[in-house]
Design a protein around this motif. Structure first.
Motif, short mmCIF file in Angstrom:
data_model
loop_
_atom_site.label_atom_id
_atom_site.label_comp_id
_atom_site.label_asym_id
_atom_site.label_seq_id
_atom_site.Cartn_x
_atom_site.Cartn_y
_atom_site.Cartn_z
N LEU A 459 0.83 -1.20 0.00
CA LEU A 459 0.00 0.00 0.00
C LEU A 459 0.87 1.26 0.00
O LEU A 459 0.55 2.23 -0.69
CB LEU A 459 -0.92 0.00 1.22
N LEU A 460 1.96 1.24 0.75
CA LEU A 460 2.88 2.38 0.76
C LEU A 460 3.45 2.63 -0.63
O LEU A 460 3.50 3.77 -1.11
CB LEU A 460 4.02 2.14 1.76
N GLU A 461 3.90 1.55 -1.27
CA GLU A 461 4.49 1.68 -2.60
C GLU A 461 3.46 2.17 -3.62
O GLU A 461 3.77 3.01 -4.47
CB GLU A 461 5.09 0.34 -3.03
N GLN A 462 2.26 1.64 -3.52
CA GLN A 462 1.21 2.04 -4.45
C GLN A 462 0.82 3.51 -4.25
O GLN A 462 0.64 4.26 -5.22
CB GLN A 462 -0.02 1.15 -4.27
N THR A 463 0.71 3.92 -2.98
CA THR A 463 0.35 5.30 -2.68
C THR A 463 1.41 6.27 -3.20
O THR A 463 1.09 7.30 -3.81
CB THR A 463 0.18 5.49 -1.16
N GLU A 464 2.69 5.93 -2.95
CA GLU A 464 3.77 6.80 -3.41
C GLU A 464 3.80 6.90 -4.92
O GLU A 464 4.02 7.98 -5.49
CB GLU A 464 5.11 6.29 -2.89
N ALA A 465 3.56 5.78 -5.59
CA ALA A 465 3.58 5.78 -7.06
C ALA A 465 2.45 6.63 -7.65
O ALA A 465 2.60 7.22 -8.73
CB ALA A 465 3.48 4.35 -7.58
N ASN A 466 1.32 6.72 -6.94
CA ASN A 466 0.17 7.47 -7.45
C ASN A 466 0.24 8.96 -7.14
O ASN A 466 -0.60 9.73 -7.63
CB ASN A 466 -1.13 6.89 -6.86
N LEU A 467 1.19 9.37 -6.30
CA LEU A 467 1.34 10.78 -5.96
C LEU A 467 2.06 11.53 -7.09
O LEU A 467 2.83 10.93 -7.85
CB LEU A 467 2.12 10.94 -4.66
N PRO A 468 1.84 12.82 -7.21
CA PRO A 468 2.60 13.61 -8.19
C PRO A 468 4.10 13.50 -7.94
O PRO A 468 4.54 13.31 -6.80
CB PRO A 468 2.10 15.05 -7.94
N ALA A 469 4.88 13.63 -8.98
CA ALA A 469 6.33 13.42 -8.90
C ALA A 469 6.97 14.35 -7.87
O ALA A 469 7.90 13.94 -7.15
CB ALA A 469 6.97 13.62 -10.26
N ASP A 470 6.50 15.59 -7.79
CA ASP A 470 7.12 16.53 -6.85
C ASP A 470 6.72 16.27 -5.40
O ASP A 470 7.34 16.79 -4.46
CB ASP A 470 6.77 17.96 -7.24
N VAL A 471 5.67 15.47 -5.19
CA VAL A 471 5.20 15.16 -3.84
C VAL A 471 5.83 13.87 -3.31
O VAL A 471 5.94 13.69 -2.09
CB VAL A 471 3.66 15.05 -3.82
#
Length: 539
Positions: A459-471
């Protein structure tokens, strides 16, 4: 049973080890998977209860069955224990929330306590103290083997299958163990029909439960000095005094108090209590470190903890043989306990997978060397007719120590984690960065600002991947800060466990050593004549 043929004894031991393996594998298979399971059930606030309830019910069942098995034999209780454990395992797998999970784990604990107490006592029925070392070592090795297989399989299953299968996959082994005990284990009469100490059983239970509730809630649900906690402790003390009074009057006490006049029994039980206090209290949070701080998935977390079990299997088997060969046991405790201390001391400073593995190896070595000693010492110190109850007393003190240790370490962890998280969030530049983001994005990120989120790596990896690149860097920095706070907190937990084990080591010097008997019919060497007369009067 001592005079059965060696072939018959071996077949009975196979049946006993099958029962032990069934209970042990079902316990260890959930060890690495438990954080994720409780996270899925949204019950991290009740995490310690999922462990405590198991220890609580198994503790009470252990001591009650010890005396009853002396009276009615071991076989019926082994069968009842296996049956209850199977029912509890099946129901646990059907849990829809953490409260059902806790209740069904309690049923499992009852079954486990009965199996554990009856199995170790049955070894004493089959073999005299001089020969028990190697067989106790083998039983410890069975648990060690399950500790190797269980976490690996549990981690794999929780990553690839529905978590419910962790509790169902080994039910066929329970059926096999039940059948083996039914066929192979002979029916042996106990000490005959005697009155059952119902009052003693009742007051012992109501003395233990408030004590464990107090330690479970203190510092988390209620303040240590609150009326609730002080009231529970006071209730426990009152009923403990009532229990002692009842036992002095009982014709057939559930826990004969004269056992604690025996130096070996008393010192061994104190050491077992303190060792399990430090060991279980710290070890139960090892999965948090491996998964939460190091960021390892449950599947690979099993590989990190596996060396401890492998080393324990090897060392316990060898030490058991050496105890039987030499007839001595104290010097193994003097080697094993400090080795455990060294292993836990390494945990304080571990910050990588290699250090975690090293700590597991050292700790497992000490565990395999030291743990079998105290069971053998207590069984050797009393007459055979009290074998069940003295074995139960050993398990009682160990389980009490483990249960209270988990609760106290949970309080240590909760209090330190709250402080460390506050310091991390206040001093981190992430706070300023979050203020510049879109409020919806900020709300999504802040939702992961707790250690519970660290247990769900996909879930952490999926959440990070779905965030904007600058976030993404901001999110990653926040998660790393939480990992650091959790790591600092767990170092404090491991330090506390190390200090407690040092106390256990000091007590080893007060353990009296007497030669291991070569027959179950002989009286313990050094037993005073008046104690023998007293035993006969009590029986």
């Amino acid at each position: 049973m001592e005079h059965l043929t060696q072939k018959k004894k071996l077949s009975i031991m196979i049946a006993i080890m099958a029962a032990m393996f069934f209970a042990a594998i079902n316990q260890t298979i959930v060890s690495t998977a438990m954080p994720k399971i409780i996270s899925i059930l949204d019950g991290m606030d009740y995490y310690t209860w999922t462990i405590n309830i198991y220890m609580l019910t198994s503790t009470i069942a252990t001591v009650l069955v010890g005396k009853l098995s002396d009276m009615y034999g071991r076989k019926p209780f082994l069968l009842i224990g296996i049956l209850l454990f199977m029912v509890g395992a099946f129901l646990t797998g059907t849990s829809n929330d953490v409260f059902q999970f806790i209740a069904y784990r309690g049923i499992q604990g009852i079954g486990a306590g009965i199996i554990q107490s009856s199995a170790f006592t049955a070894v004493g029925d089959l073999f005299p103290p001089r020969e028990r070392g190697k067989w106790m070592g083998l039983l410890t090795a069975v648990f060690g083997f399950s500790s190797v297989l269980g976490p690996l399989l549990g981690g794999y299953l929780v990553d690839h299958l529905d978590w419910h299968w962790l509790f169902w996959i080994f039910l066929p082994i329970g059926i096999i163990a039940f059948g083996m005990i039914t066929v192979l284990f002979p029916k042996v009469e106990g000490t005959g029909k005697q009155s059952i100490d119902y009052l003693g059983s009742l007051f012992m239970t109501v003395a233990i439960v408030p004590l464990l509730l107090a330690f479970s809630w203190a510092g988390t649900e209620y303040a240590w000095g609150s009326a609730q906690i002080l009231g529970l402790i006071a209730t426990s003390i009152v009923f403990a005094f009532v229990f002692v009074f009842v036992e002095t009057k009982a014709k057939n006490p559930i826990l004969p108090l004269h056992l604690f006049k025996n130096n070996i029994v008393t010192v061994s039980n104190l050491i077992g209590f303190i060792m399990n206090f430090g060991m279980m209290g710290a070890m139960i949070y090892l999965s948090f470190f491996v998964q939460g701080v190091l960021g390892i998935s449950p599947t690979y977390a099993g590989y990190v903890t596996m060396p401890m079990s492998i080393v324990m299997v090897i060392s316990s088997t060898i030490i058991g043989q050496l105890i039987s060969k030499t007839g001595k046991y104290k010097h193994f405790a003097l080697i094993g306990v400090p080795t455990m201390i060294a292993g836990m001391a390494i945990m304080i400073f571990m910050n990588s997978v290699p250090m975690a593995i090293l700590s597991m190896i050292v700790f497992g070595l000490g565990l395999g060397i030291g743990m079998p000693v105290f069971s053998i010492a207590t069984q050797n110190a009393v007459s055979h007719k009290e074998l069940g109850v003295v074995t139960a007393s050993t398990q009682l003190f160990r389980n009490l120590g483990g249960t209270i240790g988990i609760a106290v370490m949970g309080t240590v962890m909760a209090n330190n984690l709250k402080t460390n998280l506050q310091d991390t969030m206040q001093n981190s530049p992430v706070v300023k960065d979050l203020a510049t983001l879109d409020p919806k994005v900020t709300e999504q990120i802040v939702g992961f600002a707790n250690p519970q989120a660290l247990m769900n790596k996909p879930l952490l990896e999926q959440t990070e991947a779905n965030l904007p690149a600058d976030v993404q860097p901001i999110f990653a920095q926040m998660i790393q800060g939480i990992r650091d706070a959790l790591g600092d907190t767990l170092s404090t937990v491991f330090l506390t466990g190390t200090i407690v084990l040092v106390v256990a080591f000091l007590l080893v010097f007060f353990l009296k050593e007497i030669p291991l008997r070569t027959s179950n019919q002989a009286s313990p060497e050094g037993e005073k004549e008046e104690d023998i007369v007293l035993d006969r009067q009590n029986s």
